[in-house]
Design a protein around this motif. Sequence first.
Motif, PDB file in Angstrom:
ATOM      1  N   PHE A  57       0.840  -1.194   0.000  1.00  0.00           N
ATOM      2  CA  PHE A  57       0.000   0.000   0.000  1.00  0.00           C
ATOM      3  C   PHE A  57       0.877   1.246   0.000  1.00  0.00           C
ATOM      4  O   PHE A  57       0.681   2.162  -0.804  1.00  0.00           O
ATOM      5  CB  PHE A  57      -0.919  -0.017   1.227  1.00  0.00           C
ATOM      6  N   GLU A  58       1.871   1.277   0.886  1.00  0.00           N
ATOM      7  CA  GLU A  58       2.747   2.444   0.980  1.00  0.00           C
ATOM      8  C   GLU A  58       3.506   2.668  -0.321  1.00  0.00           C
ATOM      9  O   GLU A  58       3.616   3.804  -0.783  1.00  0.00           O
ATOM     10  CB  GLU A  58       3.732   2.279   2.141  1.00  0.00           C
ATOM     11  N   ARG A  59       4.030   1.600  -0.924  1.00  0.00           N
ATOM     12  CA  ARG A  59       4.751   1.742  -2.181  1.00  0.00           C
ATOM     13  C   ARG A  59       3.869   2.350  -3.280  1.00  0.00           C
ATOM     14  O   ARG A  59       4.284   3.232  -4.011  1.00  0.00           O
ATOM     15  CB  ARG A  59       5.276   0.376  -2.642  1.00  0.00           C
ATOM     16  N   ARG A  60       2.626   1.847  -3.361  1.00  0.00           N
ATOM     17  CA  ARG A  60       1.697   2.344  -4.391  1.00  0.00           C
ATOM     18  C   ARG A  60       1.380   3.820  -4.193  1.00  0.00           C
ATOM     19  O   ARG A  60       1.440   4.615  -5.128  1.00  0.00           O
ATOM     20  CB  ARG A  60       0.400   1.521  -4.382  1.00  0.00           C
ATOM     21  N   ILE A  61       1.094   4.209  -2.955  1.00  0.00           N
ATOM     22  CA  ILE A  61       0.760   5.606  -2.664  1.00  0.00           C
ATOM     23  C   ILE A  61       1.962   6.507  -2.929  1.00  0.00           C
ATOM     24  O   ILE A  61       1.838   7.567  -3.546  1.00  0.00           O
ATOM     25  CB  ILE A  61       0.263   5.760  -1.198  1.00  0.00           C
ATOM     26  N   LEU A  62       3.126   6.098  -2.445  1.00  0.00           N
ATOM     27  CA  LEU A  62       4.317   6.910  -2.646  1.00  0.00           C
ATOM     28  C   LEU A  62       4.648   7.048  -4.125  1.00  0.00           C
ATOM     29  O   LEU A  62       5.067   8.104  -4.593  1.00  0.00           O
ATOM     30  CB  LEU A  62       5.509   6.334  -1.880  1.00  0.00           C
ATOM     31  N   LYS A  63       4.419   5.976  -4.898  1.00  0.00           N
ATOM     32  CA  LYS A  63       4.663   6.032  -6.345  1.00  0.00           C
ATOM     33  C   LYS A  63       3.695   7.010  -7.018  1.00  0.00           C
ATOM     34  O   LYS A  63       4.091   7.812  -7.854  1.00  0.00           O
ATOM     35  CB  LYS A  63       4.513   4.640  -6.959  1.00  0.00           C
ATOM     36  N   GLU A  64       2.409   6.939  -6.613  1.00  0.00           N
ATOM     37  CA  GLU A  64       1.406   7.855  -7.171  1.00  0.00           C
ATOM     38  C   GLU A  64       1.742   9.304  -6.850  1.00  0.00           C
ATOM     39  O   GLU A  64       1.484  10.199  -7.646  1.00  0.00           O
ATOM     40  CB  GLU A  64       0.011   7.517  -6.624  1.00  0.00           C
ATOM     41  N   LEU A  65       2.319   9.533  -5.685  1.00  0.00           N
ATOM     42  CA  LEU A  65       2.680  10.904  -5.273  1.00  0.00           C
ATOM     43  C   LEU A  65       4.063  11.301  -5.745  1.00  0.00           C
ATOM     44  O   LEU A  65       4.510  12.418  -5.502  1.00  0.00           O
ATOM     45  CB  LEU A  65       2.590  11.028  -3.751  1.00  0.00           C
ATOM     46  N   SER A  66       4.758  10.364  -6.412  1.00  0.00           N
ATOM     47  CA  SER A  66       6.134  10.588  -6.885  1.00  0.00           C
ATOM     48  C   SER A  66       7.062  11.019  -5.774  1.00  0.00           C
ATOM     49  O   SER A  66       7.844  11.958  -5.909  1.00  0.00           O
ATOM     50  CB  SER A  66       6.140  11.628  -8.019  1.00  0.00           C
ATOM     51  N   ILE A  67       6.972  10.312  -4.646  1.00  0.00           N
ATOM     52  CA  ILE A  67       7.843  10.620  -3.506  1.00  0.00           C
ATOM     53  C   ILE A  67       8.945   9.590  -3.428  1.00  0.00           C
ATOM     54  O   ILE A  67       8.763   8.440  -3.519  1.00  0.00           O
ATOM     55  CB  ILE A  67       7.031  10.647  -2.179  1.00  0.00           C
TER      56      ILE A  67
END
Length: 165
Positions: A155-165
């Motif tokens: 979940f964290e990887r997906r969200i961080l990827k979507e936010l480009s962090i």
Amino acid sequence: MTSLKNELIGTWKLLSYIEVPIGGDDSLFPMGKNPFGLLMYSPDGFMSVQISKEERLLYGSNDKLIANSEEMAATLEGYIAFFGKFKVDNSNAVVSYIIKSSLFPNWNNKVQRRKIDFEGDILYLKSTEPILSNGVQVNSYMTWQRADRSIDENFERRILKELSI
């Protein structure tokens, strides 16, 4: 013999939430067919649950306290949340929630009970008494899976990827 309380302790991810009218009508999916949810039981007897619809109406404003009537109604209809204490009756396989506070204020300071059943890392909870939902008396059936670190990391990887962090 392991107590049911020890088996409940931890975090559970919602797999399904179904309401079955006691009158025999078709099953209902009040949070849609793919709801999100987490249920947490702590060793010291506290619990918390949050369940939401997969797709929720966004507010036109970016202010959490400024919403029109439609946005507020959709927020309430698309989310269930409460917390409090829990007690387990091992002999009857029932967990009781002593609700301290709920998004639905009528549940504050009330008790709700769920029948417990396990199958590996899957937890089945069924209401022991019907509740009123959208004008219909229903029993709720929830299926939960024990959350592990990989679920959180994905979940964290997906969200961080979507936010480009």
